[in-house]
Design a protein around this motif. Sequence first.
Motif, PDB file in Angstrom:
ATOM      1  N   GLN A 121       0.718  -1.153  -0.075  1.00 40.29           N
ATOM      2  CA  GLN A 121      -0.102  -0.372   0.301  1.00 40.29           C
ATOM      3  C   GLN A 121       1.190   1.446  -0.188  1.00 40.29           C
ATOM      4  O   GLN A 121       1.690   1.568   1.185  1.00 40.29           O
ATOM      5  CB  GLN A 121      -0.791  -0.013   1.062  1.00 40.29           C
ATOM      6  CG  GLN A 121      -2.098   1.054   1.689  1.00 40.29           C
ATOM      7  CD  GLN A 121      -2.722   1.200   0.456  1.00 40.29           C
ATOM      8  OE1 GLN A 121      -2.183   1.605  -0.524  1.00 40.29           O
ATOM      9  NE2 GLN A 121      -4.177   0.838   0.704  1.00 40.29           N
ATOM     10  N   ARG A 157      -8.096   0.520  -7.844  1.00 39.39           N
ATOM     11  CA  ARG A 157      -7.487  -0.095  -6.757  1.00 39.39           C
ATOM     12  C   ARG A 157      -8.425   1.163  -5.601  1.00 39.39           C
ATOM     13  O   ARG A 157      -8.869   0.896  -4.263  1.00 39.39           O
ATOM     14  CB  ARG A 157      -6.664   0.467  -5.686  1.00 39.39           C
ATOM     15  CG  ARG A 157      -5.227  -0.426  -6.649  1.00 39.39           C
ATOM     16  CD  ARG A 157      -3.488   0.267  -6.400  1.00 39.39           C
ATOM     17  NE  ARG A 157      -3.138   0.258  -4.765  1.00 39.39           N
ATOM     18  CZ  ARG A 157      -3.149   1.988  -4.585  1.00 39.39           C
ATOM     19  NH1 ARG A 157      -3.084   2.772  -4.842  1.00 39.39           N
ATOM     20  NH2 ARG A 157      -3.149   1.470  -3.198  1.00 39.39           N
ATOM     21  N   HIS A 158      -9.253   2.438  -5.730  1.00 38.52           N
ATOM     22  CA  HIS A 158      -9.824   2.973  -5.238  1.00 38.52           C
ATOM     23  C   HIS A 158     -11.589   2.320  -5.228  1.00 38.52           C
ATOM     24  O   HIS A 158     -11.983   3.058  -4.657  1.00 38.52           O
ATOM     25  CB  HIS A 158      -9.806   4.303  -4.991  1.00 38.52           C
ATOM     26  CG  HIS A 158      -8.139   4.979  -5.058  1.00 38.52           C
ATOM     27  ND1 HIS A 158      -7.194   4.519  -5.599  1.00 38.52           N
ATOM     28  CD2 HIS A 158      -8.132   5.801  -4.051  1.00 38.52           C
ATOM     29  CE1 HIS A 158      -6.739   5.071  -5.002  1.00 38.52           C
ATOM     30  NE2 HIS A 158      -6.486   6.096  -3.528  1.00 38.52           N
ATOM     31  N   TYR A 185      -7.413  -8.508  -5.957  1.00 37.29           N
ATOM     32  CA  TYR A 185      -7.956  -7.200  -6.109  1.00 37.29           C
ATOM     33  C   TYR A 185      -8.906  -6.715  -4.773  1.00 37.29           C
ATOM     34  O   TYR A 185      -8.577  -5.152  -4.807  1.00 37.29           O
ATOM     35  CB  TYR A 185      -9.151  -7.757  -7.239  1.00 37.29           C
ATOM     36  CG  TYR A 185     -10.380  -6.570  -7.762  1.00 37.29           C
ATOM     37  CD1 TYR A 185      -9.717  -5.574  -8.744  1.00 37.29           C
ATOM     38  CD2 TYR A 185     -11.140  -6.531  -6.445  1.00 37.29           C
ATOM     39  CE1 TYR A 185     -10.810  -4.863  -8.498  1.00 37.29           C
ATOM     40  CE2 TYR A 185     -12.174  -5.749  -7.278  1.00 37.29           C
ATOM     41  CZ  TYR A 185     -11.617  -4.578  -7.500  1.00 37.29           C
ATOM     42  OH  TYR A 185     -13.010  -3.659  -8.381  1.00 37.29           O
ATOM     43  N   GLU A 244      -6.372  -5.171  -2.376  1.00 39.24           N
ATOM     44  CA  GLU A 244      -4.904  -4.021  -2.364  1.00 39.24           C
ATOM     45  C   GLU A 244      -6.005  -3.062  -2.834  1.00 39.24           C
ATOM     46  O   GLU A 244      -5.651  -1.642  -3.144  1.00 39.24           O
ATOM     47  CB  GLU A 244      -4.560  -4.254  -3.856  1.00 39.24           C
ATOM     48  CG  GLU A 244      -3.468  -4.899  -3.580  1.00 39.24           C
ATOM     49  CD  GLU A 244      -2.096  -5.021  -4.801  1.00 39.24           C
ATOM     50  OE1 GLU A 244      -2.709  -4.754  -6.049  1.00 39.24           O
ATOM     51  OE2 GLU A 244      -1.098  -6.256  -4.965  1.00 39.24           O
ATOM     52  N   GLN A 245      -7.100  -3.205  -2.023  1.00 38.12           N
ATOM     53  CA  GLN A 245      -8.364  -1.671  -2.073  1.00 38.12           C
ATOM     54  C   GLN A 245      -8.079  -0.809  -0.979  1.00 38.12           C
ATOM     55  O   GLN A 245      -7.399  -0.996   0.271  1.00 38.12           O
ATOM     56  CB  GLN A 245      -9.713  -2.296  -2.058  1.00 38.12           C
ATOM     57  CG  GLN A 245     -10.070  -3.003  -3.102  1.00 38.12           C
ATOM     58  CD  GLN A 245     -10.516  -1.959  -4.308  1.00 38.12           C
ATOM     59  OE1 GLN A 245     -10.851  -1.258  -4.267  1.00 38.12           O
ATOM     60  NE2 GLN A 245     -10.114  -2.678  -5.304  1.00 38.12           N
ATOM     61  N   THR A 246      -7.604   0.696  -2.241  1.00 43.35           N
ATOM     62  CA  THR A 246      -7.572   1.051  -0.598  1.00 43.35           C
ATOM     63  C   THR A 246      -8.464   1.514   0.721  1.00 43.35           C
ATOM     64  O   THR A 246      -7.842   1.887   1.871  1.00 43.35           O
ATOM     65  CB  THR A 246      -7.019   2.878  -1.435  1.00 43.35           C
ATOM     66  OG1 THR A 246      -8.958   3.279  -1.844  1.00 43.35           O
ATOM     67  CG2 THR A 246      -6.148   3.045  -2.193  1.00 43.35           C
TER      68      THR A 246
END
Length: 319
Positions: free
Chosen positions: A5, A191-192, A298, A301-303
Amino acid sequence: MGDGQVWGRPRVAVSSCLLGEPVRHNGGHSRSRYLTDELAPFVDWVPLCPEVAIGLGAPREALRLERSPSGPRLMTRRSRRDLTPAMAELAAERSAGLTADGYVFKAKSPSCGIHGIPLYAGDAAVTRQQRGLFAGVVIEAHPLLPVEDDGRLNDPVRREAFTERIFAHARLRELLGGPWRPRDLMAFQARHKMQLLAHSTEGYRETGRIAAQAGVRPRKEVAAAYSTAFRAALAVPVTVGRHVNVLQHCLGMIGDGLDPVRRADAAEVIASYQARRVALSVPLALLRHHARGAATTYVAEQTYFEPYPEELCLRNHVV
């Protein structure tokens, strides 16, 4: 930094007294422990005391906003000096060159307060709904800029919301300030996605639509449109219901990698959060653990799971 991150390093404009500088009218300061002790290691401050910047000393005569036919005037209480032109000029100048990811103002200040500032007529306050003169100009010029004052940052919900936004703004600034390619914007959007969805379904869709056009529309046009849509989406306050929707969405994406017992356990933890029995950090930690174990890159790694450094511990309160 979990899962690679990258948070970005926000540039945050701030009233100087909140960092401990002795620039208040009484010669003292109003140091905010959250800003100086907790947030400071992760941000770059851009401090300013507008009153000192227009030539006033510390200590100095107290100021107040007064009613006039031409609008609020910033006046010294005793000597009756009108500081409005000087403060308005400074505010316009600083607003024009402002590149910060957020702004923290001094509460209750006739220059810097963002709400609840009294407006006087004679010795009586006719309203207490004004903004400080300097802060009002900045906010009007940058309506999507995350702004708070030191008083409101004592509220854990507002503190978390402000901090989330300044780190998101910093990531976007770093992306668009570099030699980005269409695929970079698409990766940023990917990612967002969950973070955007937690704020605004419409914003989630609009940012996705703009990012998908990155290889077709002119570069500057795409950057401007995406920046506006992204910032506007994050300005929509999150709710418990929206968080539950995103948590369930993430569980659905990793569910195939879980056995029935672990899936039911995760659903139960989400329900406990929805019922306000546990903090948001509890289902987030569990889902992130399952996403890693199921190799669901997927989701992991999401913010949304770590929108700012976890050391800040801002999601540990029960709403």
